[in-house]
Write a protein that holds these residues in place. Structure first.
Motif, mmCIF file in Angstrom:
data_model
loop_
_atom_site.group_PDB
_atom_site.id
_atom_site.type_symbol
_atom_site.label_atom_id
_atom_site.label_comp_id
_atom_site.label_asym_id
_atom_site.label_seq_id
_atom_site.Cartn_x
_atom_site.Cartn_y
_atom_site.Cartn_z
ATOM 1 N N VAL A 9 8.704 -10.969 0.874
ATOM 2 C CA VAL A 9 7.742 -11.463 1.665
ATOM 3 C C VAL A 9 6.821 -10.826 2.570
ATOM 4 O O VAL A 9 7.671 -11.491 3.741
ATOM 5 N N ASP A 10 6.134 -9.575 1.716
ATOM 6 C CA ASP A 10 6.146 -8.351 3.773
ATOM 7 C C ASP A 10 5.201 -8.358 3.902
ATOM 8 O O ASP A 10 4.470 -7.408 4.667
ATOM 9 N N ALA A 12 1.155 -10.890 3.244
ATOM 10 C CA ALA A 12 0.593 -12.434 2.961
ATOM 11 C C ALA A 12 -0.975 -12.590 1.686
ATOM 12 O O ALA A 12 -2.009 -11.310 2.524
ATOM 13 N N MET A 17 2.455 -17.609 1.484
ATOM 14 C CA MET A 17 3.245 -16.788 1.766
ATOM 15 C C MET A 17 2.862 -16.277 3.589
ATOM 16 O O MET A 17 2.061 -16.379 3.359
ATOM 17 N N ASP A 18 4.315 -16.129 4.063
ATOM 18 C CA ASP A 18 4.221 -15.862 5.473
ATOM 19 C C ASP A 18 5.642 -14.969 5.767
ATOM 20 O O ASP A 18 6.690 -15.444 5.608
ATOM 21 N N PRO A 19 4.724 -14.055 6.628
ATOM 22 C CA PRO A 19 5.792 -12.547 6.620
ATOM 23 C C PRO A 19 7.135 -12.704 7.697
ATOM 24 O O PRO A 19 7.174 -11.776 7.686
ATOM 25 N N ALA A 23 12.808 -14.914 3.220
ATOM 26 C CA ALA A 23 13.234 -14.512 2.478
ATOM 27 C C ALA A 23 14.300 -13.984 1.999
ATOM 28 O O ALA A 23 13.964 -12.657 2.868
ATOM 29 N N ASP A 57 6.282 -8.334 -4.989
ATOM 30 C CA ASP A 57 6.498 -9.698 -6.434
ATOM 31 C C ASP A 57 6.345 -9.114 -8.062
ATOM 32 O O ASP A 57 5.343 -9.465 -8.639
ATOM 33 N N LYS A 250 8.397 -18.840 -2.058
ATOM 34 C CA LYS A 250 7.835 -18.122 -0.557
ATOM 35 C C LYS A 250 6.448 -17.652 -1.067
ATOM 36 O O LYS A 250 6.506 -17.334 0.483
ATOM 37 N N ALA A 251 7.047 -17.047 -1.840
ATOM 38 C CA ALA A 251 5.840 -15.814 -2.082
ATOM 39 C C ALA A 251 4.484 -16.159 -2.694
ATOM 40 O O ALA A 251 4.097 -16.191 -3.244
#
Ligand SMILES: CN(C)C(=N)NCCC[C@H](N)C(=O)O
Length: 265
Positions: A9-10, A12, A17-19, A23, A57, A250-251
């Protein structure tokens, strides 16, 4: 399906999504493997595409193609971070013998926003897929498209708010489940008219991505937290099959996002 070897998760591009939070590609791979093996255990064929580095993704294969009766409509992503995925999937279709492939001109996130009922293509818009992509899909696939407007940013794709439980060649016999609050008032009325016997989901079902299920008409693969929805589905004769997709969530994805359904005939 696409193994999440490069999952991360790089960035958002949706509210899930919270980079800044950790993750793990390893945990995502374990959960994805269980999902893939669940389909195989249920008797379904699963084909895989190789993941590409730098496309975290890409595991969400549902966003890269809509296939009805062997006709392929590719995708065109809204977020630049995902744009390159579409071409890898196009090549996969070419290499696997598909001849009727069209890449869309309009922003089109494929099965993220398109759901096939057996006679109709339900099509979401509001956050990702351009409404003009609905007309394009109708023209390319030659099937009637019903536009539905999404209004809650947490449910940014149609497949976070609605899924088909059983397809049918008679529109009134197809069954769907959906979360009414994710839709505009007009779209809700359309759904009520077309699917008076739909299974209605509540906020708790939607928050755990319970509407991101995959059904073969009998078995319904659902996130393990979707117990309320599962109980209602069981009463209707379906067999819930639970999977843990907490890392993929998370993504902003769930079982359906990882699964492009290829309808050959
Ligand atoms: C269930 N959903 C929403 C999907 N069909 N795809 C998940 C895409 C997740 C990706 N980070 C994104 O925001 O595009």
């Amino acid at each position: 399906m696409c193994p999440p070897r490069f999952f991360a998760v790089d960035y958002a591009i949706n509210p899930w999504m919270d980079p800044t939070q950790p993750a793990s590609a390893e945990v995502a791979m374990e959960q994805w493997t269980v999902l893939r093996d669940t389909y195989r255990r249920l008797g379904h064929t699963v084909e895989e595409i190789d993941p590409e580095p730098g496309l975290p993704d890409m595991v969400f294969a549902a966003n890269s193609g809509t296939v009805v009766a062997g006709r392929v409509l590719g995708s065109r992503f809204r977020a630049p971070q995902r744009t390159a995925e579409a071409e890898y999937f196009r090549r996969w279709f070419v290499e696997h013998g598909y001849r009727d492939i069209t890449m869309p001109e309009k922003i089109n996130e494929a099965e993220g926003d398109f759901a096939w009922t057996g006679t109709l293509l339900l099509a979401g818009t509001g956050f990702r897929t351009d409404p003009a992509a609905h007309a394009e899909a109708q023209e390319v696939l030659g099937v009637p498209v019903i536009s539905l407007h999404l209004v809650d940013a947490r449910y940014y794709h149609l497949d976070t708010a609605l899924f088909v439980l059983s397809e049918a060649t008679d529109t009134r016999r197809a069954q769907i489940a959906y979360y009414p609050d994710a839709f505009s008032p007009g779209s809700r009325r359309v759904l009520e008219r077309l699917f008076p016997d739909a299974v209605l989901a509540d906020a708790a079902d939607a928050e755990c991505f319970g509407l991101n299920g995959v059904s073969d008409g009998r078995n319904v693969v659902l996130p393990v937290e979707a117990t309320g929805l599962a109980a209602r589905l069981e009463k209707q004769g379906y067999a819930p099959v639970f999977v843990d997709i907490s890392e993929l969530r998370k993504a902003g994805g769930g079982p359906k996002c990882c699964t492009m359904e290829i309808r050959k005939g």
